[in-house]
Write an enzyme that holds these catalytic residues in place. Structure first.
Site, PDB file in Angstrom:
ATOM      1  N   SER A 129     -44.434 -33.161  42.210  1.00 22.30           N
ATOM      2  CA  SER A 129     -45.549 -32.771  43.109  1.00 22.30           C
ATOM      3  C   SER A 129     -45.800 -31.335  43.050  1.00 22.30           C
ATOM      4  O   SER A 129     -44.642 -30.715  43.123  1.00 22.30           O
ATOM      5  CB  SER A 129     -45.281 -33.192  44.563  1.00 22.30           C
ATOM      6  OG  SER A 129     -46.252 -32.902  45.395  1.00 22.30           O
ATOM      7  N   GLN A 141     -33.914 -31.862  42.850  1.00 16.67           N
ATOM      8  CA  GLN A 141     -34.970 -31.557  42.067  1.00 16.67           C
ATOM      9  C   GLN A 141     -35.088 -30.013  41.564  1.00 16.67           C
ATOM     10  O   GLN A 141     -34.262 -29.264  42.164  1.00 16.67           O
ATOM     11  CB  GLN A 141     -36.430 -31.902  42.830  1.00 16.67           C
ATOM     12  CG  GLN A 141     -36.660 -31.080  43.871  1.00 16.67           C
ATOM     13  CD  GLN A 141     -37.699 -31.402  44.664  1.00 16.67           C
ATOM     14  OE1 GLN A 141     -38.408 -32.390  44.740  1.00 16.67           O
ATOM     15  NE2 GLN A 141     -38.772 -30.441  45.235  1.00 16.67           N
ATOM     16  N   GLU A 172     -43.671 -41.353  40.520  1.00 18.86           N
ATOM     17  CA  GLU A 172     -43.975 -40.038  40.715  1.00 18.86           C
ATOM     18  C   GLU A 172     -42.873 -39.332  40.067  1.00 18.86           C
ATOM     19  O   GLU A 172     -41.713 -39.310  40.579  1.00 18.86           O
ATOM     20  CB  GLU A 172     -44.387 -39.774  42.219  1.00 18.86           C
ATOM     21  CG  GLU A 172     -44.719 -38.583  42.478  1.00 18.86           C
ATOM     22  CD  GLU A 172     -44.621 -37.867  43.977  1.00 18.86           C
ATOM     23  OE1 GLU A 172     -44.307 -36.916  44.170  1.00 18.86           O
ATOM     24  OE2 GLU A 172     -45.155 -38.856  44.690  1.00 18.86           O
ATOM     25  N   ARG A 206     -32.767 -36.284  53.232  1.00 18.54           N
ATOM     26  CA  ARG A 206     -33.836 -36.969  53.673  1.00 18.54           C
ATOM     27  C   ARG A 206     -33.560 -38.099  54.483  1.00 18.54           C
ATOM     28  O   ARG A 206     -33.723 -39.139  54.015  1.00 18.54           O
ATOM     29  CB  ARG A 206     -35.116 -36.834  52.977  1.00 18.54           C
ATOM     30  CG  ARG A 206     -35.707 -35.641  52.146  1.00 18.54           C
ATOM     31  CD  ARG A 206     -36.959 -35.862  51.582  1.00 18.54           C
ATOM     32  NE  ARG A 206     -37.254 -34.453  50.835  1.00 18.54           N
ATOM     33  CZ  ARG A 206     -38.244 -34.412  49.613  1.00 18.54           C
ATOM     34  NH1 ARG A 206     -38.822 -35.582  49.453  1.00 18.54           N
ATOM     35  NH2 ARG A 206     -38.669 -33.255  49.291  1.00 18.54           N
ATOM     36  N   ASP A 265     -39.547 -27.134  54.594  1.00 14.84           N
ATOM     37  CA  ASP A 265     -40.679 -28.101  54.239  1.00 14.84           C
ATOM     38  C   ASP A 265     -40.734 -29.177  55.423  1.00 14.84           C
ATOM     39  O   ASP A 265     -39.855 -30.008  55.788  1.00 14.84           O
ATOM     40  CB  ASP A 265     -40.648 -28.802  52.864  1.00 14.84           C
ATOM     41  CG  ASP A 265     -41.671 -29.468  52.649  1.00 14.84           C
ATOM     42  OD1 ASP A 265     -42.701 -29.739  53.392  1.00 14.84           O
ATOM     43  OD2 ASP A 265     -41.679 -29.977  51.258  1.00 14.84           O
ATOM     44  N   ASP A 308     -50.203 -34.703  41.803  1.00 17.29           N
ATOM     45  CA  ASP A 308     -48.932 -35.521  41.411  1.00 17.29           C
ATOM     46  C   ASP A 308     -48.887 -35.679  39.862  1.00 17.29           C
ATOM     47  O   ASP A 308     -50.153 -36.152  39.863  1.00 17.29           O
ATOM     48  CB  ASP A 308     -48.624 -36.704  42.464  1.00 17.29           C
ATOM     49  CG  ASP A 308     -48.008 -36.265  43.735  1.00 17.29           C
ATOM     50  OD1 ASP A 308     -47.821 -34.923  44.261  1.00 17.29           O
ATOM     51  OD2 ASP A 308     -48.086 -37.334  44.649  1.00 17.29           O
TER      52      ASP A 308
END
Length: 338
Positions: free
Chosen positions: A255, A128, A252, A113, A59, A239
């Site tokens: 997504s 996730q 959030e 990340r 991604d 979202d």
């Protein structure tokens, strides 16, 4: 570093101590995972921690984040990247494993990340549930998207009831239904607010919101938020956000979206000036019509634990790396990081 972004709720007290928090995390994740797989007809599969750069499967997020990359002793010429997410990988797996229409998969996705800005809800470690299911091309519609969002929201509602029955100090706060709004409607409603301020405003009013249509430019010329051009269809994604009273903000939690077909991929790659990606294996297969049409998304595991256990910082429900000044500031305000 990051302290200017840190929210410190007044007189904060955690509902659960360290050991009880770990027990609750396991209960919560097991319950949510089982309900999600049942509602969406998903089979659990194993997931990679890293992929080869040349495949184009990783991604690209907003296109600026740097993946953690390395090579291995046995194949020094291959550049290997720690995944950012598995959005494209899942679609390839549905194709390879022979999943049929309305069948899907989910997996535990763990990522790094490195360029994330640390605060109460952001960590360099991402965990996730990544899920994906096959749909018919005729079902690439807003109605199908709404149907799936409502199903997932039902899982959130059941999970909240379960946690509240297990821990008497936690009370239900989610509304009966989730509210749907487009990113453009939000800009029209709050023209003088930033995208994040709009999210806070609508979530404070509606409590549970699905914001549709993220990635493309709005009428103002700005984007509500960035999206890679080669997985979500920017017209059929969005979202899921909840109002989170502990931090007085929109949180959030997912997504998701209906994925690009051949036409949407061509259009979005051109808009994003990323047409060179058409030479990568994933993109070739998609453009040649070899991959199934799908819908999918990611649901933050630590985020839902944070929300349902009413924690002030994501570091209270996951083990990660934080700056020393953030750790000390949290400790001074009764926020104990794992």
């Amino acid at each position: 570093m990051g302290l200017d972004r840190l929210i410190l709720p007044e007189k904060y007290e955690t509902k659960l101590g360290l050991k009880d928090t770990e027990i609750a995390i396991k209960k919560l994740k097991d319950f949510f995972e089982a309900e999600l797989s049942k509602v969406l007809n998903l089979t659990r599969v194993s997931a990679p921690l890293f992929v080869k750069k040349e495949t184009g499967v990783n991604d690209n997020l907003n296109g600026t984040e740097r993946p953690v990359a390395f090579n291995m002793k046995e194949a020094k010429d291959d550049e290997i990247e720690i995944v950012h997410s598995l959005a494209k990988w899942k679609r390839m797996v549905l194709y390879r494993y022979g999943f049929k229409n309305e069948e899907g998969l989910y997996t535990d996705m763990n990522a790094i990340r490195r360029d994330e800005d640390l605060d109460n809800i952001h960590s360099i470690y991402v965990d996730q549930w990544d899920w994906e299911k096959v749909i018919d091309k005729k079902d690439r519609t807003e109605e199908k998207l709404r149907e799936i969002v409502k199903s997932i929201y039902g899982v959130f509602k059941k999970t909240e009831k379960f946690i509240c029955s297990e821990y008497k100090g936690i009370e239900e706060i989610l509304p009966e239904d989730i509210y749907f709004v487009t990113a453009q409607e939000l800009e029209n409603k709050y023209p003088n607010l930033s995208a994040k301020e709009r999210e806070n405003a609508i979530c404070k009013e509606k409590k549970a919101v699905f914001i549709k249509g993220i990635g493309g430019e709005l009428e103002s010329g700005e984007k509500h938020d960035g999206r890679s051009p080669d997985y979500d269809d920017w017209n059929l994604n969005g979202d899921i956000l909840f109002y989170y009273p502990v931090l007085d903000m929109a949180l959030e939690l997912s997504s998701m979206g209906i994925r690009v077909d051949e036409e949407a991929l061509e259009r979005q790659l051109k808009i994003a000036n990323c047409e060179d990606r058409k030479e990568l294996d994933f993109h070739k297969k998609l453009l040649q019509g070899e991959l199934p049409y799908t819908v999918g998304g990611g649901i933050g595991q630590s985020r839902i634990c944070m929300f349902f256990l009413r924690k002030a910082h994501i570091g209270e429900v996951q083990s990660s790396i934080w700056t020393e000044d953030m750790i000390k500031e949290c400790e001074k305000n009764n926020i104990v990081l794992l």
